[in-house]
Design a protein around this motif. Structure first.
Motif, PDB file in Angstrom:
ATOM      1  N   ARG A  11       0.833  -1.203   0.000  1.00 49.32           N
ATOM      2  CA  ARG A  11       0.000   0.000   0.000  1.00 49.32           C
ATOM      3  C   ARG A  11       0.869   1.256   0.000  1.00 49.32           C
ATOM      4  O   ARG A  11       0.605   2.202  -0.739  1.00 49.32           O
ATOM      5  CB  ARG A  11      -0.917   0.011   1.230  1.00 49.32           C
ATOM      6  N   GLY A  43       4.402   4.077   9.202  1.00 51.49           N
ATOM      7  CA  GLY A  43       3.265   3.479   8.530  1.00 51.49           C
ATOM      8  C   GLY A  43       3.542   2.916   7.153  1.00 51.49           C
ATOM      9  O   GLY A  43       2.609   2.448   6.478  1.00 51.49           O
ATOM     10  N   SER A 326      -0.042   8.042   4.300  1.00 50.18           N
ATOM     11  CA  SER A 326      -0.754   6.852   4.791  1.00 50.18           C
ATOM     12  C   SER A 326      -2.267   6.984   4.695  1.00 50.18           C
ATOM     13  O   SER A 326      -2.948   6.034   4.261  1.00 50.18           O
ATOM     14  CB  SER A 326      -0.348   6.553   6.246  1.00 50.18           C
ATOM     15  N   PRO A 327      -2.838   8.121   5.068  1.00 58.42           N
ATOM     16  CA  PRO A 327      -4.308   8.224   4.948  1.00 58.42           C
ATOM     17  C   PRO A 327      -4.824   8.096   3.526  1.00 58.42           C
ATOM     18  O   PRO A 327      -5.970   7.707   3.305  1.00 58.42           O
ATOM     19  CB  PRO A 327      -4.609   9.615   5.528  1.00 58.42           C
ATOM     20  N   SER A 330      -4.851   4.136   2.829  1.00 59.03           N
ATOM     21  CA  SER A 330      -5.421   3.268   3.834  1.00 59.03           C
ATOM     22  C   SER A 330      -6.742   2.692   3.359  1.00 59.03           C
ATOM     23  O   SER A 330      -7.538   3.356   2.685  1.00 59.03           O
ATOM     24  CB  SER A 330      -5.635   4.032   5.142  1.00 59.03           C
ATOM     25  N   THR A 331      -7.009   1.430   3.723  1.00 57.07           N
ATOM     26  CA  THR A 331      -8.277   0.787   3.376  1.00 57.07           C
ATOM     27  C   THR A 331      -9.246   0.801   4.552  1.00 57.07           C
ATOM     28  O   THR A 331     -10.355   0.281   4.450  1.00 57.07           O
ATOM     29  CB  THR A 331      -8.040  -0.670   2.945  1.00 57.07           C
ATOM     30  N   GLU A 332      -8.820   1.341   5.671  1.00 56.09           N
ATOM     31  CA  GLU A 332      -9.679   1.355   6.857  1.00 56.09           C
ATOM     32  C   GLU A 332     -10.739   2.456   6.749  1.00 56.09           C
ATOM     33  O   GLU A 332     -10.513   3.486   6.144  1.00 56.09           O
ATOM     34  CB  GLU A 332      -8.815   1.570   8.108  1.00 56.09           C
TER      35      GLU A 332
END
Length: 332
Positions: A11, A43, A326-327, A330-332
């Motif tokens: 990612r 991250g 990272s944001p 991200s898949t969260e």
């Protein structure tokens, strides 16, 4: 032996494209370790080293470490981050030996290795080190044969293979932690590289000018369609050159200083810089985030790999990049 069901995904990866950090040699590897550790804390999920014997950007005699020896050293000083090259030059190692090397790295790192591989392109290294360079077509023939051998060995088979370029007989690859060590191809060749990725790879890293990326993704779809592979099963990341700092002015200054130092000849700086402009994302955190989101991530790639050749070795810069990027992935 474990067999992980979850496929490894890149990612957000961090690449060190060379080792020209300045300072004495005894500080070189500690600087490599510091970057890998900072990337892990920030991250990033994968750290990549270049697989070269000569420095590519700047004088060829610049400091260059052998990739797999260095990755093994990093493995002992990190806990979670995946370890790979971007990418291994296939022509530098016998494929069965390469399978053994990357599997050993996987054992040393407790299941964190990934094989990044490409056909090889740096002619000077081949001539200097005595490796046959061959033609473009021959190098891709070698890569195709090598992938057949390596993939079998990574999956636990004992292949026997008699090809035009390579041969093995009941090649044993033990010990292994897992049978699904990921294979990543790197490159931008729409016919040969993408076709091999569709046939053999779990992941493809594309390096190109950002404006070319839509066409590359369309070409990759065609290569997958040709062999009946679901394109969604081949993960794709984009390789970006990033120069980020707290202020846009300081980021631009770091890039200016880097080009002046590496290129040397002022008359050639603009030429070299122009060749990288299409894949260089430069400025403050907000500026870089906006550039990457609009020019790369919105096009539908699965991940992002960055290098920060201008200032990534400076403490805190990788942390800033991780916090910023990272944001976005991200898949969260």
């Amino acid at each position: 032996m474990t067999n992980t069901a979850e496929r490894a995904i890149v990612r957000l990866g961090y690449q060190m494209p060379d080792f020209n950090f300045g300072g004495p040699v005894d500080k070189l590897f500690p600087t490599v370790i510091a970057q890998a550790q900072e990337a892990e804390r920030a991250g990033f999920d994968t750290v990549f080293l270049t697989d070269h014997f000569y420095q590519r950007f700047g004088p060829p005699h610049g400091p260059t470490l052998e990739a797999y020896t260095a990755l093994a050293g990093i493995a002992t000083t990190t806990d979670r981050i995946q370890l790979s090259t971007l990418v291994t030059g296939n022509t530098y190692r016998n494929p069965a030996l390469l399978a053994k090397i990357v599997t050993t790295l996987d054992v040393v790192s407790q299941g964190r290795a990934m094989l990044g591989i490409g056909a090889g392109w740096f002619e000077l290294e081949h001539k200097s080190y005595g490796y046959e360079f061959g033609s473009f077509t021959e190098r891709f023939e070698k890569l195709d044969e090598a992938l057949q051998i390596i993939r079998s060995m990574l999956r636990g088979a004992r292949p026997s293979f008699e090809g035009k370029w390579y041969r093995v007989a009941n090649a044993i690859n033990e010990p292994r932690i897992r049978d699904d060590l990921p294979i990543m191809l790197g490159g931008a060749g729409e016919k040969k590289t993408f076709a091999l990725a569709a046939r053999y790879a779990d992941h493809l890293s594309i390096g190109c000018d950002a404006v070319e990326l839509p066409g590359k993704l369309e070409a990759l779809q065609r290569r997958c369609d040709e062999i009946g592979r679901d394109r969604s099963t081949l993960e794709v990341s984009y390789l970006a050159f990033v120069a980020m700092d707290e202020s846009s002015a300081s980021a631009h200054r770091a890039v200016d200083e880097m080009f002046a130092r590496r290129v040397g000849d002022p008359d050639k700086v603009d030429q070299v810089r122009g060749g990288m402009a299409g894949r260089l994302f430069l400025g403050s955190p907000d500026e870089v985030a906006e550039q990457i989101q609009q020019q790369v991530l919105d096009l539908g790639v699965d991940g992002l790999i960055i290098n920060m050749v201008a200032n990534g070795h400076q403490p805190g810069v990788i942390e800033l990049a991780g916090k910023t990027l990272s944001p976005l992935v991200s898949t969260e």
